[in-house]
Design a protein around this motif. Structure first.
Motif, PDB file in Angstrom:
ATOM      1  N   ALA A 195       0.179  -1.020  -0.174  1.00  0.00           N
ATOM      2  CA  ALA A 195      -0.307   0.234  -0.209  1.00  0.00           C
ATOM      3  C   ALA A 195       1.440   1.708   0.240  1.00  0.00           C
ATOM      4  O   ALA A 195       0.558   2.148  -0.401  1.00  0.00           O
ATOM      5  CB  ALA A 195      -0.617   0.122   1.633  1.00  0.00           C
ATOM      6  N   LEU A 196       1.692   1.028   0.876  1.00  0.00           N
ATOM      7  CA  LEU A 196       2.860   2.238   0.528  1.00  0.00           C
ATOM      8  C   LEU A 196       3.507   2.493  -0.497  1.00  0.00           C
ATOM      9  O   LEU A 196       3.439   4.025  -1.383  1.00  0.00           O
ATOM     10  CB  LEU A 196       4.273   2.063   1.472  1.00  0.00           C
ATOM     11  N   SER A 197       3.719   1.677  -1.464  1.00  0.00           N
ATOM     12  CA  SER A 197       4.148   2.101  -2.738  1.00  0.00           C
ATOM     13  C   SER A 197       2.851   3.110  -3.504  1.00  0.00           C
ATOM     14  O   SER A 197       4.071   3.907  -3.890  1.00  0.00           O
ATOM     15  CB  SER A 197       4.402   0.998  -3.777  1.00  0.00           C
ATOM     16  N   LEU A 213      16.655  12.726  -4.714  1.00  0.00           N
ATOM     17  CA  LEU A 213      15.671  12.626  -3.574  1.00  0.00           C
ATOM     18  C   LEU A 213      14.289  12.757  -4.724  1.00  0.00           C
ATOM     19  O   LEU A 213      13.222  12.395  -4.065  1.00  0.00           O
ATOM     20  CB  LEU A 213      15.357  14.175  -2.903  1.00  0.00           C
ATOM     21  N   VAL A 214      14.103  13.378  -5.557  1.00  0.00           N
ATOM     22  CA  VAL A 214      12.202  12.767  -6.034  1.00  0.00           C
ATOM     23  C   VAL A 214      12.653  11.779  -6.514  1.00  0.00           C
ATOM     24  O   VAL A 214      11.741  10.671  -6.842  1.00  0.00           O
ATOM     25  CB  VAL A 214      12.802  13.843  -7.202  1.00  0.00           C
ATOM     26  N   LEU A 215      13.470  11.280  -7.198  1.00  0.00           N
ATOM     27  CA  LEU A 215      13.327   9.856  -7.671  1.00  0.00           C
ATOM     28  C   LEU A 215      13.400   8.344  -6.737  1.00  0.00           C
ATOM     29  O   LEU A 215      12.858   7.691  -7.416  1.00  0.00           O
ATOM     30  CB  LEU A 215      14.819   9.448  -8.523  1.00  0.00           C
ATOM     31  N   MET A 216      13.547   9.483  -5.491  1.00  0.00           N
ATOM     32  CA  MET A 216      13.055   8.474  -4.327  1.00  0.00           C
ATOM     33  C   MET A 216      12.070   7.990  -3.504  1.00  0.00           C
ATOM     34  O   MET A 216      11.384   7.537  -3.512  1.00  0.00           O
ATOM     35  CB  MET A 216      13.398   8.807  -2.920  1.00  0.00           C
ATOM     36  N   LEU A 258      12.095   4.586  -4.368  1.00  0.00           N
ATOM     37  CA  LEU A 258      10.586   3.810  -3.156  1.00  0.00           C
ATOM     38  C   LEU A 258       9.632   3.030  -3.518  1.00  0.00           C
ATOM     39  O   LEU A 258       9.071   2.121  -2.460  1.00  0.00           O
ATOM     40  CB  LEU A 258      10.150   4.494  -1.756  1.00  0.00           C
ATOM     41  N   PRO A 259       8.694   3.583  -4.164  1.00  0.00           N
ATOM     42  CA  PRO A 259       7.583   2.994  -4.996  1.00  0.00           C
ATOM     43  C   PRO A 259       8.235   1.629  -4.869  1.00  0.00           C
ATOM     44  O   PRO A 259       7.444   0.192  -4.604  1.00  0.00           O
ATOM     45  CB  PRO A 259       6.716   4.228  -5.750  1.00  0.00           C
ATOM     46  N   TRP A 260       8.669   1.099  -6.027  1.00  0.00           N
ATOM     47  CA  TRP A 260       9.567  -0.049  -6.647  1.00  0.00           C
ATOM     48  C   TRP A 260       9.907  -0.634  -5.120  1.00  0.00           C
ATOM     49  O   TRP A 260       9.503  -1.793  -5.775  1.00  0.00           O
ATOM     50  CB  TRP A 260      10.010   0.310  -7.365  1.00  0.00           C
TER      51      TRP A 260
END
Lengths: 330, 44
Positions: free
Chosen positions: A18-20, A281-284, A289-291
């Motif tokens: 769900a966090l993704s 930072l943006v890609l995080m 992080l989502p993947w």
């Protein structure tokens, strides 16, 4: 015991899965914003430029013209505008200071740019101006939105005080960074005289009385890092002319400035380094992080199902005691 | 039923965490005391 562990793993699997999407589509649009207190300076140079000598009113070749551009976030003004705008706002007070080869001021143009901190969409409020003239921007300025797309954008031109399309012209690599290249051409347009001129006694009003007008054209180029929307490099092929009126002594026009304005090398290096850091930072939030969380969620779900299946497997059958005598049939 | 409760717990925790972090945001800070430049800086 296995049953309990599989339930805990299931809860964790759902948590990470769900966090993704929540990080990507709920948190990122709210967390990614331009800080209200940002302060940034930039130095651009035009080598072998043509510059008007206001003393003789003739155009001269000069080795270098320097443009110092400062943007300063005005936190108090932003908070005041946020109360009525109902969204996060950034107010940039900017100054474009142009210096001739002798170190003297050629022109200085202040401006106030008000925009949405997340989307960079312009916000209209009292105080929005260029060189003291009230303006209403319909497009972006200085920076592109986060997650810049491969399409044309509306870009505000401070000289003409108009908004025009800036065209996406392709993807390139600039010093190891993938960038989108944008270009805008402003055709020859009559523009206001700067309020502050380099010669004492000559003002925009006194020039206007002579009938002389100022015209300008430019080709504006930006190389934009798409995740942050920050230009890592920019240049302008900029021309200005004074036309007509008694000030030119019978001449139809005279070049006021002509030059290829480019970012100074040390500023290119520091901008590329800063953008590379902010890009991570943006890609995080949008990718790493989502993947990562989605993969972790799937792995935990698989483990949970495996433990659940193990816990449901029937126990081994009990061994039959063969020593018990069978009944004898009569 | 217990599996459903476990899954719902995970989902609620994720939503609460993300909403809380998003609501906290980042502080606005103060306007920089540095001036708008009228001299050419020697370095960035």
């Amino acid at each position: 015991m296995r049953r309990k562990a599989s339930l805990v793993l299931l809860a964790c699997a759902v948590f990470f899965a769900a966090l993704s999407p929540l990080l990507r589509w709920y948190a990122f649009p709210r967390l990614a914003k331009i800080p209200a207190n940002q302060y940034q300076d930039m130095v651009l140079v035009a080598k072998n430029a043509t510059l008007l000598d206001y003393g003789t009113m003739t155009a001269k070749k000069v080795p270098q013209v320097t443009i110092v551009q400062t943007l300063k976030g005005n936190v108090a003004a932003a908070k005041r505008i946020e109360k009525t705008a109902g969204r996060d706002v950034v107010v940039w007070d900017g100054l474009s200071y142009v210096q001739g080869p002798d170190g003297k001021m050629v022109s200085e143009i202040p401006e106030r740019y008000i925009f949405d901190a997340h989307s960079q969409e312009p916000v209209h409020a009292t105080g929005e101006m260029v060189d003291g003239d009230p303006v209403a921007r319909d497009g972006i300025e200085f920076k592109f939105p986060f997650l810049t797309e491969k399409r044309d954008y509306e870009y505000f031109d401070a000289q003409t005080r108009t908004t025009n399309p800036i065209h996406y012209k392709g993807t390139q690599t600039f010093r190891g960074v993938k960038v989108y290249y944008f270009e805008q051409t402003i055709p020859w347009t009559k523009v206001p005289m700067p309020k502050k001129l380099p010669v004492q006694g000559i003002t925009a009003e006194s020039v206007a009385k002579t009938g002389t007008t100022r015209w300008y054209t430019t080709v504006r180029r930006f190389w934009v890092e798409p995740a942050t929307g920050a230009p890592v490099y920019g240049e302008e092929i900029h021309k200005e002319e004074l036309r007509g009126g008694t000030l030119l002594g019978g001449r139809a026009k005279v070049t006021a400035f002509a030059g290829d304005v480019k970012m100074r090398e040390d500023y290119i290096e520091s901008t590329v380094a800063l953008v590379k850091h902010n890009r991570t930072l943006v890609l995080m939030l949008t990718s790493y992080l989502p993947w990562g969380f989605l993969s972790l969620g799937i792995a935990l779900l698989a483990l949970s199902l495996y433990l659940e299946a193990r816990s449901r497997r029937p126990a081994d059958p009990e061994q039959v005691d063969s020593s018990v005598p069978e009944p004898v049939s009569v | 039923m217990r599996a459903l409760i476990a899954a719902a717990t995970g989902l609620v925790l994720a939503v609460v965490l993300v909403v809380t972090i998003s609501a906290l945001g980042s502080p606005d800070g103060k306007t920089s005391p540095k001036p708008l430049l009228t001299t050419v800086p020697s370095h960035p």
